[in-house]
Design an enzyme around this catalytic site. Structure first.
Site, short mmCIF file in Angstrom:
data_model
loop_
_atom_site.label_atom_id
_atom_site.label_comp_id
_atom_site.label_asym_id
_atom_site.label_seq_id
_atom_site.Cartn_x
_atom_site.Cartn_y
_atom_site.Cartn_z
N CYS A 228 0.84 -1.20 0.00
CA CYS A 228 0.00 0.00 0.00
C CYS A 228 0.88 1.26 0.00
CB CYS A 228 -0.99 -0.04 1.17
SG CYS A 228 -2.32 1.17 1.00
N HIS B 45 -3.78 -4.99 -0.24
CA HIS B 45 -3.38 -5.50 1.08
C HIS B 45 -3.43 -7.02 1.09
CE1 HIS B 45 -3.22 -1.72 3.38
NE2 HIS B 45 -4.09 -1.31 2.48
N GLU C 289 -2.51 -8.95 3.38
CA GLU C 289 -2.91 -9.39 4.73
C GLU C 289 -4.41 -9.26 4.96
OE1 GLU C 289 -1.70 -6.54 3.94
OE2 GLU C 289 -2.27 -4.95 5.33
#
Lengths: 210, 263
Positions: free
Chosen positions: A81, A187, A189
């Site tokens: 990001c 992202h 994650e």
């Protein structure tokens, strides 16, 4: 051994990225210590928030030089990001005209604001189309959905620094590459099984290098 | 293509989920972490925890719930309910929440939105709006939907569309829009309200309240122009699974993230 270091620049959800990395059997250390970063064998550089704040944070904590050193050594590096955006030369988001507000310049180019004809921020799950057969996207289909949330996007000067594209009104660069230096706008994650797969792939890239 | 999102919402009180009857397959249906994992594996695109606790102990419980959920669920997590300071936002975000949803406290003090956005980024700040249609008012140009606070108990005299615009200007990254008229009816979303708000703001709008059939979701995402639909009862009571919702929307031509196998 310096292992995998997740850089703490004070602006990211480090807990999520750390837990996701552990989920795919990586053993990251979270640190904001320049010495730890200098010894790292691989780096994850996450970030959310504002470009200027993040630049200020890495300069204040003397992280910028150790990050540049890591990039120069070409160790496996994954910007996430805002962490990806900081790999570029500069950002339109920056209100600070001084040299200290510049990015790490690992990838020559500029971070630009999405045009106001689109819904901004770009939030949600969108498809990622890798342009190269690269190990970071191993076993991830062309057009796999990842989770995005951002208002600015990277525009590298050189075409071969774009690793993947995503369509949002137009095709923008959603992953960048320069040797072992990688960055993703989305992202991993927060991207469910696909995101964990990408992190696992990054782990394999690390294992192949060490 | 940007996918339309399906977002289950879990009401949490004192650290326990308080709604839902379909969860015979999981060990403890009241455990928010188990329920979050369940929806994650079913293909939820995000999760919302709405903390309906009043007590201070309960506040600590929601932080703990977020922390445990973030260890096992790797999709975006929003937490709302009683958030009235950037300190509490920070606590929740540090624990693993990705976004916080502001409601009553933001109406009392709109600067809370800009303070949160400046400190954590707009992508972290969702403004939840509970709106009720004003029935007695037929004159054009006047208040059409009134904003309520305190879980829909207190009228504010504020116009929902104007408040959405102000929230956007203050730095909100998304609007979570609940129609109090439609909520719980299962008769469909208030499409006029949705269209009015999505027509006014540029930030994404999540539709909430009224889903009973699959076509209701389709209407919210097309006629209402919502980016996402929040679903509670329809999922908790097992009327439809997330896979069924996504299959339906996909057949109707809307982009959705396919339900993936967990590794």
């Amino acid at each position: 051994m310096g292992g995998l270091v997740i850089v703490d620049s004070g602006s990211a959800n480090l807990r999520s990225i750390s837990k996701a990395a552990e989920m795919v059997s990586l053993e990251p250390v979270i640190s904001n210590d320049p010495k730890v970063i200098e010894r790292a064998e691989a780096i994850i550089f996450p970030g959310v928030g504002y470009f200027d704040h993040a630049v200020e944070a890495i300069n204040r904590d003397n992280l910028a030089d150790s990050l540049r050193a890591a990039i120069a050594k070409n160790i496996p590096f994954l910007g996430i990001c805002l962490g990806m955006q900081l790999l570029l030369t500069e950002s339109e988001e920056s209100k600070d005209e001084t040299a200290t507000a510049k990015g790490l310049d690992a990838i020559s180019g500029r971070v630009k604001l999405f045009p106001d004809t689109l819904h901004v921020p770009h939030v949600g799950w969108n498809q990622v189309r890798p342009l190269l057969n690269h190990p970071l996207f191993n076993a991830l289909d062309d057009g796999t959905y990842f989770y995005f949330t951002h208002s600015y996007y990277a525009q590298p000067d050189r075409k071969d620094n774009t690793l993947a594209l995503t369509d949002y009104g137009f095709s923008f660069t959603s992953a960048v590459i320069s040797g072992n230096i990688m960055g993703v706008q989305f992202h991993p994650e927060k991207s469910g099984p696909a995101g964990l797969r990408l992190l696992s792939n990054f782990g394999k890239i690390i294992a192949d290098q060490i | 293509m940007l996918a339309k999102r399906i977002i289950p919402c879990l009401d949490v009180r004192d650290g326990r989920v308080v709604k839902g009857t379909r969860f015979v397959n999981i060990r403890d249906a009241g455990d928010p972490v188990e329920r979050a994992s369940f929806y994650n594996s079913e293909g939820a695109d995000e999760l919302v925890f709405l903390d309906i606790t009043a007590s201070v102990e309960g506040r600590r419980a929601i932080v703990d719930v977020v922390s445990k959920t973030a260890e096992v669920v790797f999709i975006p997590l929003t937490v709302g309910g009683g958030i009235d300071s950037t300190e509490f936002m920070d606590q929740l975000l540090q624990s693993g929440a990705d976004k916080v949803s502001l409601n009553t406290a933001a109406l009392k003090r709109p600067a809370l939105i800009s303070e949160g956005a400046q400190r954590f980024g707009s992508q972290c700040i969702v403004v939840a709006i509970d709106a009720c249609r004003v029935k007695s008012n037929s004159s054009p140009g006047l208040l059409k939907w009134e904003v309520y606070t305190h879980g829909g108990r207190t009228p504010t005299g504020r116009d929902a569309v104007q408040w959405a615009l102000e929230a956007e200007q203050s730095g909100a990254g998304e609007i979570l829009l609940t129609s109090m008229d439609a909520d719980g009816t299962q008769d469909g979303y208030d499409l006029d309200l949705l269209a009015a708000v999505t027509g006014a703001v540029k930030i994404p709008v999540i539709a909430s309240g009224g889903a009973g059939k699959l076509e209701h979701m389709y209407e919210a995402l097309t006629t209402g122009n919502a980016h996402a639909v929040l679903a509670a009862s329809i999922l908790h009571y097992g009327t439809f699974s997330i896979a069924e919702i996504k299959e339906y929307l996909s057949e109707k031509g809307l982009p959705v993230r396919p339900v993936e196998k967990q590794e």
